[in-house]
Design an enzyme around this catalytic site. Structure first.
Site, PDB file in Angstrom:
ATOM      1  N   ARG A   1      35.667  36.870  43.818  1.00 47.64           N
ATOM      2  CA  ARG A   1      34.323  37.291  43.365  1.00 47.64           C
ATOM      3  C   ARG A   1      33.992  36.708  41.992  1.00 47.64           C
ATOM      4  O   ARG A   1      34.822  36.657  41.102  1.00 47.64           O
ATOM      5  CB  ARG A   1      34.273  38.823  43.302  1.00 47.64           C
ATOM      6  CG  ARG A   1      32.932  39.335  42.785  1.00 47.64           C
ATOM      7  CD  ARG A   1      32.698  40.755  43.175  1.00 47.64           C
ATOM      8  NE  ARG A   1      33.508  41.698  42.401  1.00 47.64           N
ATOM      9  CZ  ARG A   1      33.421  43.021  42.562  1.00 47.64           C
ATOM     10  NH1 ARG A   1      32.597  43.552  43.445  1.00 47.64           N
ATOM     11  NH2 ARG A   1      34.184  43.813  41.832  1.00 47.64           N
TER      12      ARG A   1
ATOM     13  N   ARG B   1      33.895  59.412  41.886  1.00 47.31           N
ATOM     14  CA  ARG B   1      35.140  58.720  42.241  1.00 47.31           C
ATOM     15  C   ARG B   1      36.330  59.667  42.210  1.00 47.31           C
ATOM     16  O   ARG B   1      37.434  59.245  42.526  1.00 47.31           O
ATOM     17  CB  ARG B   1      35.404  57.589  41.242  1.00 47.31           C
ATOM     18  CG  ARG B   1      34.937  56.201  41.709  1.00 47.31           C
ATOM     19  CD  ARG B   1      35.146  55.262  40.538  1.00 47.31           C
ATOM     20  NE  ARG B   1      35.362  53.895  40.890  1.00 47.31           N
ATOM     21  CZ  ARG B   1      34.435  52.935  40.796  1.00 47.31           C
ATOM     22  NH1 ARG B   1      33.212  53.235  40.443  1.00 47.31           N
ATOM     23  NH2 ARG B   1      34.740  51.685  41.055  1.00 47.31           N
TER      24      ARG B   1
ATOM     25  N   ARG C   1      43.379  48.871  40.417  1.00 41.60           N
ATOM     26  CA  ARG C   1      42.108  49.462  40.862  1.00 41.60           C
ATOM     27  C   ARG C   1      42.225  50.000  42.279  1.00 41.60           C
ATOM     28  O   ARG C   1      41.715  51.071  42.581  1.00 41.60           O
ATOM     29  CB  ARG C   1      40.987  48.413  40.794  1.00 41.60           C
ATOM     30  CG  ARG C   1      40.550  48.129  39.370  1.00 41.60           C
ATOM     31  CD  ARG C   1      39.652  46.925  39.292  1.00 41.60           C
ATOM     32  NE  ARG C   1      38.348  47.151  39.893  1.00 41.60           N
ATOM     33  CZ  ARG C   1      37.540  46.178  40.308  1.00 41.60           C
ATOM     34  NH1 ARG C   1      37.922  44.916  40.211  1.00 41.60           N
ATOM     35  NH2 ARG C   1      36.388  46.461  40.820  1.00 41.60           N
TER      36      ARG C   1
ATOM     37  N   ARG D   1      34.755  38.676  36.570  1.00 42.47           N
ATOM     38  CA  ARG D   1      34.832  39.931  35.832  1.00 42.47           C
ATOM     39  C   ARG D   1      36.251  40.128  35.337  1.00 42.47           C
ATOM     40  O   ARG D   1      37.199  39.814  36.046  1.00 42.47           O
ATOM     41  CB  ARG D   1      34.473  41.094  36.773  1.00 42.47           C
ATOM     42  CG  ARG D   1      33.068  41.595  36.584  1.00 42.47           C
ATOM     43  CD  ARG D   1      32.668  42.544  37.684  1.00 42.47           C
ATOM     44  NE  ARG D   1      33.503  43.739  37.808  1.00 42.47           N
ATOM     45  CZ  ARG D   1      33.208  44.758  38.613  1.00 42.47           C
ATOM     46  NH1 ARG D   1      32.110  44.743  39.338  1.00 42.47           N
ATOM     47  NH2 ARG D   1      34.007  45.809  38.692  1.00 42.47           N
TER      48      ARG D   1
ATOM     49  N   LYS E   1      29.490  48.017  47.908  1.00 43.40           N
ATOM     50  CA  LYS E   1      28.570  49.081  47.463  1.00 43.40           C
ATOM     51  C   LYS E   1      27.385  48.497  46.694  1.00 43.40           C
ATOM     52  O   LYS E   1      26.237  48.860  46.916  1.00 43.40           O
ATOM     53  CB  LYS E   1      29.305  50.083  46.552  1.00 43.40           C
ATOM     54  CG  LYS E   1      30.502  50.749  47.190  1.00 43.40           C
ATOM     55  CD  LYS E   1      31.130  51.781  46.272  1.00 43.40           C
ATOM     56  CE  LYS E   1      31.815  51.220  45.035  1.00 43.40           C
ATOM     57  NZ  LYS E   1      33.055  50.466  45.316  1.00 43.40           N
TER      58      LYS E   1
END
Ligand code: AMP
Length: 213
Positions: free
Chosen positions: A126, A87, A170, A159, A13
């Site tokens: 990531r 969400r 998540r 992160r 996204k």
């Protein structure tokens, strides 16, 4: 046209929003980025959001909706992309009300479809720049110098919520709360789906075609 961009964590996204900003001059509203900025700035909002984010849970609807409502008052007429909002169904319904009060609307809700295996690979590898937010991946897109951002020289880190144990929460949170929004936008005739498991530029051209932009 104003759009909602939704999909699992790691679906791309943020990357696709960035391209829409750079090439089509749209404005990105990323609730995740807004929360991270609030945490960095040590604001009250940041303090409230952090404990949920660190656990991979959703920040309560009332907090997120209030924040988006405020951001939308500051828009200057450019088309916007909602990245990571709504969400939950309550957020989607609140968004409809907030926009109609301002005589605005969502043209399309774009769902980026990516298989779970691929999501896990993307999220665990990531890395992001602490300063400018540029996104890297340990295998597919490492920075030229380890730990240093190619773009701004900032520190490249993982992160907090990209740690493996948080990722599982998540993804579960996403499946329970966000996935059902596909039906919500289908009912409103605004739903379009794009295969997000392709190379970035191909995804972008499919997004443009789906939006007829
Ligand atoms: P993101 O950068 O979009 O992956 O968001 C990071 C985290 O911020 C999420 O895991 C949530 O804890 C929080 N967050 C972002 N957007 C929302 C939202 N619309 N509703 C609730 N929590 C959110």
């Amino acid at each position: 046209m104003n759009i909602v961009l939704f999909g699992a964590p790691g679906a791309g996204k943020g990357t696709q929003s960035q391209l829409l900003v750079e090439r089509l001059k749209m404005v990105q509203i990323s609730t995740g980025d807004l929360f991270r900025a609030a945490i960095k700035g040590k604001t009250e909002l940041g303090q409230k959001a952090q404990s949920y984010m660190d656990k991979g849970e959703l920040v309560p609807d009332s907090i997120v909706i209030g924040m988006v409502d405020e951001v939308l008052t500051r828009l200057n007429g450019n088309s916007f992309i909602l990245d990571g909002f709504p969400r939950t169904r309550a957020q989607a319904e609140a968004l409809g009300k907030i926009l109609s009060q301002r005589s605005l609307e969502i043209g399309k809700a774009v769902f980026l479809e990516v298989p779970r295996e691929e999501l896990l690979q993307r999220l665990t590898g990531r890395r992001v720049c602490k300063s400018c937010g540029a996104v890297y991946h340990v295998n597919s897109k490492p920075p030229k110098i380890a730990g240093v951002c190619d773009l701004c020289g900032g520190e490249v880190i993982q992160r907090n919520d990209d740690r493996e144990e948080v990722i599982v929460t998540r993804l579960k949170t996403y499946e329970e709360n966000t996935l059902p929004l596909r039906d919500y936008y289908k009912e409103l005739n605004k739903y379009v789906e794009v295969n997000g498991a392709q190379e970035t530029e191909k995804v972008f051209s499919d997004v443009r075609s789906a939006l007829k932009l």
